[in-house]
Design a protein around this motif. Structure first.
Motif, PDB file in Angstrom:
ATOM      1  N   ILE A 266      37.072 -57.197 -33.998  1.00 48.43           N
ATOM      2  CA  ILE A 266      35.612 -57.118 -33.956  1.00 48.43           C
ATOM      3  C   ILE A 266      35.049 -56.386 -35.164  1.00 48.43           C
ATOM      4  O   ILE A 266      33.847 -56.280 -35.317  1.00 48.43           O
ATOM      5  CB  ILE A 266      35.123 -56.439 -32.656  1.00 48.43           C
ATOM      6  CG1 ILE A 266      35.667 -55.017 -32.551  1.00 48.43           C
ATOM      7  CG2 ILE A 266      35.520 -57.269 -31.448  1.00 48.43           C
ATOM      8  CD1 ILE A 266      35.054 -54.221 -31.425  1.00 48.43           C
ATOM      9  N   TYR A 267      35.954 -55.900 -36.023  1.00 44.64           N
ATOM     10  CA  TYR A 267      35.535 -55.234 -37.249  1.00 44.64           C
ATOM     11  C   TYR A 267      36.671 -55.327 -38.256  1.00 44.64           C
ATOM     12  O   TYR A 267      37.800 -55.678 -37.918  1.00 44.64           O
ATOM     13  CB  TYR A 267      35.152 -53.776 -36.983  1.00 44.64           C
ATOM     14  CG  TYR A 267      36.313 -52.898 -36.583  1.00 44.64           C
ATOM     15  CD1 TYR A 267      36.923 -52.066 -37.511  1.00 44.64           C
ATOM     16  CD2 TYR A 267      36.819 -52.900 -35.285  1.00 44.64           C
ATOM     17  CE1 TYR A 267      38.000 -51.265 -37.158  1.00 44.64           C
ATOM     18  CE2 TYR A 267      37.885 -52.103 -34.919  1.00 44.64           C
ATOM     19  CZ  TYR A 267      38.471 -51.296 -35.860  1.00 44.64           C
ATOM     20  OH  TYR A 267      39.537 -50.513 -35.524  1.00 44.64           O
TER      21      TYR A 267
ATOM     22  N   LYS B 143      37.423 -49.354 -45.846  1.00 49.56           N
ATOM     23  CA  LYS B 143      37.615 -47.973 -46.281  1.00 49.56           C
ATOM     24  C   LYS B 143      37.132 -46.992 -45.206  1.00 49.56           C
ATOM     25  O   LYS B 143      36.125 -47.232 -44.536  1.00 49.56           O
ATOM     26  CB  LYS B 143      36.814 -47.777 -47.580  1.00 49.56           C
ATOM     27  CG  LYS B 143      36.921 -46.429 -48.193  1.00 49.56           C
ATOM     28  CD  LYS B 143      36.084 -46.390 -49.476  1.00 49.56           C
ATOM     29  CE  LYS B 143      35.772 -44.963 -49.832  1.00 49.56           C
ATOM     30  NZ  LYS B 143      34.852 -44.880 -50.958  1.00 49.56           N
ATOM     31  N   LYS B 144      37.854 -45.907 -45.042  1.00 51.71           N
ATOM     32  CA  LYS B 144      37.449 -44.847 -44.102  1.00 51.71           C
ATOM     33  C   LYS B 144      36.256 -44.096 -44.693  1.00 51.71           C
ATOM     34  O   LYS B 144      36.121 -43.973 -45.903  1.00 51.71           O
ATOM     35  CB  LYS B 144      38.591 -43.855 -43.872  1.00 51.71           C
ATOM     36  CG  LYS B 144      39.852 -44.475 -43.320  1.00 51.71           C
ATOM     37  CD  LYS B 144      39.755 -44.693 -41.849  1.00 51.71           C
ATOM     38  CE  LYS B 144      41.102 -45.205 -41.317  1.00 51.71           C
ATOM     39  NZ  LYS B 144      41.111 -45.319 -39.898  1.00 51.71           N
TER      40      LYS B 144
END
Length: 81
Positions: free
Chosen positions: A4-5, A10-11
Motif C-alpha cells: 500500500i506504499y 527513503k526514511k
C-alpha cells in the motif's frame, strides 16, 4: 498482497510523543520503535483505504447485490450441489 506504499522510499525523521513509561518498557524489551510504528501505521492506513474504497463503491456494490437477489447467479442452473 499488494503493497500500500513504497517500502523502498527513503526514511524521514519525525518527532513522536509517546508515554514515557511505555517507551521505557519498549526499550527494556529491545523493541524496535521505528519498525513497530511502521507496522502499526501500515495496518491503520490499509484499514482506512479499505473503508474509503467501500464508501466510494457502496452504490455499485448495492446495485450488484440487488441484481443477484433479483436474477440469481449466472451459474445457478449449472451447480450440482
Amino acid at each position: 498482497m499488494t503493497a500500500i506504499y513504497d517500502k523502498t522510499a527513503k526514511k524521514k525523521a519525525t518527532n513522536v510523543s509517546i508515554n514515557s513509561d511505555l517507551l521505557e518498557k519498549a526499550k527494556y524489551y529491545k523493541i524496535n520503535i521505528s519498525s513497530s510504528i511502521e507496522k502499526t501505521l501500515e495496518v491503520l492506513v490499509k484499514e482506512k483505504e479499505v473503508q474509503l474504497w467501500e464508501e466510494e463503491n457502496k452504490e455499485a456494490i448495492n446495485d450488484y447485490n440487488n441484481r443477484i437477489v433479483q436474477n440469481g447467479l449466472f451459474s445457478n442452473g449449472l451447480r450440482s450441489f
